[in-house]
Scaffold this motif. Structure first.
Motif, PDB file in Angstrom:
ATOM      1  N   UNK A 206      55.769  33.738  39.711  1.00  0.00           N
ATOM      2  CA  UNK A 206      55.584  32.455  40.395  1.00  0.00           C
ATOM      3  C   UNK A 206      54.565  32.566  41.528  1.00  0.00           C
ATOM      4  N   UNK A 207      53.461  33.279  41.240  1.00  0.00           N
ATOM      5  CA  UNK A 207      52.391  33.467  42.222  1.00  0.00           C
ATOM      6  C   UNK A 207      51.105  32.871  41.661  1.00  0.00           C
ATOM      7  N   UNK A 208      50.417  32.090  42.480  1.00  0.00           N
ATOM      8  CA  UNK A 208      49.102  31.573  42.131  1.00  0.00           C
ATOM      9  C   UNK A 208      48.087  32.096  43.136  1.00  0.00           C
ATOM     10  N   UNK A 209      46.981  32.655  42.637  1.00  0.00           N
ATOM     11  CA  UNK A 209      45.954  33.233  43.506  1.00  0.00           C
ATOM     12  C   UNK A 209      44.613  32.574  43.209  1.00  0.00           C
ATOM     13  N   UNK A 210      43.890  32.179  44.261  1.00  0.00           N
ATOM     14  CA  UNK A 210      42.539  31.645  44.124  1.00  0.00           C
ATOM     15  C   UNK A 210      41.544  32.706  44.567  1.00  0.00           C
ATOM     16  N   UNK A 211      40.547  32.983  43.708  1.00  0.00           N
ATOM     17  CA  UNK A 211      39.564  34.030  43.977  1.00  0.00           C
ATOM     18  C   UNK A 211      38.174  33.404  44.023  1.00  0.00           C
ATOM     19  N   UNK A 212      37.495  33.542  45.154  1.00  0.00           N
ATOM     20  CA  UNK A 212      36.098  33.104  45.272  1.00  0.00           C
ATOM     21  C   UNK A 212      35.213  34.182  44.656  1.00  0.00           C
ATOM     22  N   UNK A 213      34.974  34.047  43.365  1.00  0.00           N
ATOM     23  CA  UNK A 213      34.325  35.122  42.618  1.00  0.00           C
ATOM     24  C   UNK A 213      32.807  35.110  42.752  1.00  0.00           C
ATOM     25  N   UNK A 214      32.186  33.915  42.743  1.00  0.00           N
ATOM     26  CA  UNK A 214      30.726  33.822  42.732  1.00  0.00           C
ATOM     27  C   UNK A 214      30.281  32.569  43.478  1.00  0.00           C
ATOM     28  N   UNK A 215      29.013  32.548  43.844  1.00  0.00           N
ATOM     29  CA  UNK A 215      28.428  31.355  44.445  1.00  0.00           C
ATOM     30  C   UNK A 215      28.031  30.338  43.387  1.00  0.00           C
ATOM     31  N   UNK A 216      27.691  30.815  42.190  1.00  0.00           N
ATOM     32  CA  UNK A 216      27.317  29.938  41.079  1.00  0.00           C
ATOM     33  C   UNK A 216      28.532  29.638  40.210  1.00  0.00           C
ATOM     34  N   UNK A 217      28.345  28.773  39.230  1.00  0.00           N
ATOM     35  CA  UNK A 217      29.426  28.446  38.306  1.00  0.00           C
ATOM     36  C   UNK A 217      29.820  29.672  37.483  1.00  0.00           C
ATOM     37  N   UNK A 218      31.074  29.728  37.078  1.00  0.00           N
ATOM     38  CA  UNK A 218      31.570  30.832  36.262  1.00  0.00           C
ATOM     39  C   UNK A 218      31.041  30.686  34.836  1.00  0.00           C
ATOM     40  N   UNK A 219      30.509  31.780  34.292  1.00  0.00           N
ATOM     41  CA  UNK A 219      29.990  31.777  32.926  1.00  0.00           C
ATOM     42  C   UNK A 219      30.902  32.519  31.961  1.00  0.00           C
ATOM     43  N   UNK A 220      31.649  33.508  32.472  1.00  0.00           N
ATOM     44  CA  UNK A 220      32.489  34.329  31.600  1.00  0.00           C
ATOM     45  C   UNK A 220      33.547  35.022  32.444  1.00  0.00           C
ATOM     46  N   UNK A 221      34.726  35.217  31.867  1.00  0.00           N
ATOM     47  CA  UNK A 221      35.779  35.958  32.549  1.00  0.00           C
ATOM     48  C   UNK A 221      36.704  36.582  31.520  1.00  0.00           C
ATOM     49  N   UNK A 222      37.331  37.708  31.905  1.00  0.00           N
ATOM     50  CA  UNK A 222      38.282  38.359  31.023  1.00  0.00           C
ATOM     51  C   UNK A 222      39.280  39.161  31.851  1.00  0.00           C
ATOM     52  N   UNK A 223      40.472  39.359  31.300  1.00  0.00           N
ATOM     53  CA  UNK A 223      41.529  40.144  31.923  1.00  0.00           C
ATOM     54  C   UNK A 223      41.759  41.423  31.133  1.00  0.00           C
ATOM     55  N   UNK A 224      42.266  42.453  31.814  1.00  0.00           N
ATOM     56  CA  UNK A 224      42.823  43.587  31.089  1.00  0.00           C
ATOM     57  C   UNK A 224      44.095  43.131  30.376  1.00  0.00           C
ATOM     58  N   UNK A 225      44.579  43.929  29.438  1.00  0.00           N
ATOM     59  CA  UNK A 225      45.742  43.529  28.650  1.00  0.00           C
ATOM     60  C   UNK A 225      46.970  43.275  29.508  1.00  0.00           C
ATOM     61  N   UNK A 226      47.084  43.983  30.642  1.00  0.00           N
ATOM     62  CA  UNK A 226      48.232  43.761  31.523  1.00  0.00           C
ATOM     63  C   UNK A 226      47.976  42.689  32.574  1.00  0.00           C
ATOM     64  N   UNK A 227      46.757  42.150  32.633  1.00  0.00           N
ATOM     65  CA  UNK A 227      46.445  41.079  33.559  1.00  0.00           C
ATOM     66  C   UNK A 227      46.242  41.504  34.994  1.00  0.00           C
ATOM     67  N   UNK A 228      46.192  42.793  35.290  1.00  0.00           N
ATOM     68  CA  UNK A 228      46.067  43.253  36.668  1.00  0.00           C
ATOM     69  C   UNK A 228      44.617  43.296  37.149  1.00  0.00           C
ATOM     70  N   UNK A 229      43.658  43.397  36.231  1.00  0.00           N
ATOM     71  CA  UNK A 229      42.251  43.393  36.589  1.00  0.00           C
ATOM     72  C   UNK A 229      41.550  42.216  35.926  1.00  0.00           C
ATOM     73  N   UNK A 230      40.625  41.617  36.659  1.00  0.00           N
ATOM     74  CA  UNK A 230      39.848  40.482  36.188  1.00  0.00           C
ATOM     75  C   UNK A 230      38.368  40.809  36.336  1.00  0.00           C
TER      76      UNK A 230
END
Length: 382
Positions: A206-230
């Motif tokens: 029950x945790x939601x996290x917002x990550x400011x990843x880039x200054x531009x729009x997101x083009x691609x993203x992926x998680x590890x199988x356990x979801x701990x790394x993005x």
């Protein structure tokens, strides 16, 4: 607004996934430039390619049917022509008989705004979701069905198809969304409501996290199988960033190059050591990751050793794209590469021209990858 129907036929238990063995450490980014066979034109159009959750199989949606291919050894395992037209989305659930299907524009029975839950063992639809707008992506795990529209994401329970969550997003024409697939984690990552922002949902915590990843729009993203790394890339396409999804910490940054590029896809190896990136430059590059995960928390090495050397832009790594960018209305048709890590320092590359490559990379010295296998899979027969 959505509508759903449900059959009582439950999905079969998928086979457990297997992870590749851990290779030695490398500091240089190996690269691979696929061959463009322009003379080979298939009458059947490939509309989509998607991996199953353990990357051992992939599904191809075509203008006429859908097909499933095994990667090791490479083999077409089956194809289905439902006599209604093609499928722009085919999403597998590990290796079981349940799939999610979305029809192409010319499909006479399954329109692009409807998700079909298909039981291939019974050869029938066991559930469906209808929406007012076009479905951009569908993601599956054993307990969830995730449907991605351009501005909203719906999360349903798998067994009863009940709506569990609704998530508002920025305009998301590519249907960017990814899930964890380990049974003890339930993580979803998707674009947030602002440019460059990524929303991460840890449903089990029950945790939601917002990550400011880039200054531009997101083009691609992926998680590890356990979801701990993005891993993320922006529309600028020069940097790929790795984040801890629990606290949003940026762990590492690697540079694909200095020129702007359209990042088609990113893959993270299950052992957290490798990252593969494909782009419209026509190459696939692998980077060594210097992040470690202990007990659900990630940490990085000191900044002085983060990230490999800059990718040198020369004739061997900057050739023309394997598939020219699509000018069609379907954004997914421009995703020229999909890849997965295999065992024994290999990477599998599937191109949107119907090509399958298995390549070996040198984890110590880097350099050009060696092609081990090449198949034009739209030509293969069961």
């Amino acid at each position: 607004m959505t509508s759903t129907t449900l059959s009582t036929s439950p999905p079969l238990l998928p086979r457990p996934s297997t992870e590749p063995t851990q290779p030695p450490v490398s500091n240089d980014p190996p690269s691979f430039t696929p061959i463009h066979d322009a003379s080979d034109i298939n009458q059947i159009e490939l509309l989509s390619v998607s991996w199953n959750q353990d990357y051992g199989c992939f599904a191809a949606g075509t203008s006429q049917d859908f097909r499933i291919y095994n990667c090791q050894p490479f083999k077409e395992t089956f194809r289905r022509n439902l006599k209604t037209g093609g499928f722009k989305i085919v999403e597998m659930l590990f290796r079981c008989n349940i799939l999610a299907l979305v029809g192409g524009e010319s499909n006479s029975h399954y329109p692009p705004n409807k998700v079909i839950i298909w039981d291939d063992h019974q050869s029938r639809c066991i559930g469906e979701f209808a929406f007012r707008s076009e479905v951009r992506a569908v993601k599956l795990r054993r307990d969830r069905i995730v449907v991605v529209l351009e501005h909203k994401i719906y999360v349903y329970g798998f067994m009863d198809l009940k709506l569990l969550h609704q998530i508002e997003t920025l305009a998301n024409p590519r249907g960017l969304c990814c899930l964890s697939h380990h049974s003890n984690t339930s993580v979803l990552a998707c674009p947030g409501l602002y440019r460059g922002l990524i929303r991460v949902e840890h449903f089990g915590l029950n945790i939601m996290k917002l990550i400011n990843a880039h200054d531009s729009h997101i083009a691609c993203l992926t998680l590890t199988l356990d979801g701990l790394l993005l891993a993320t890339a922006s529309t600028k396409g020069t940097l790929i960033r790795i984040f801890n999804t629990m606290d949003g910490t940026r762990l590492q940054e690697v540079r694909r190059g200095v020129d702007r590029a359209d990042i088609y896809s990113i893959a993270l190896s299950p052992n957290f050591q490798w990252l593969a990136v494909s782009s419209d430059k026509g190459t696939v590059h692998i980077f060594h990751l210097r992040v470690r995960v202990f007990g659900g928390h990630s940490s990085s090495q000191p900044s002085s050793v983060q990230g490999p050397a800059l990718l040198h832009q020369n004739s061997s790594t900057s050739l023309d794209a394997l598939i020219p960018p699509s000018t069609g209305a379907n954004p997914s048709s421009s995703l020229s590469f999909m890849r997965a890590f295999g065992s024994q320092n290999t990477v599998v590359v599937v191109g949107m021209n119907g090509s399958f490559y298995r390549c070996n990379f040198d984890p110590v010295h880097g350099g050009e990858m060696l092609q081990q296998e090449y198949v034009r899979f739209l030509k293969t027969k069961t």
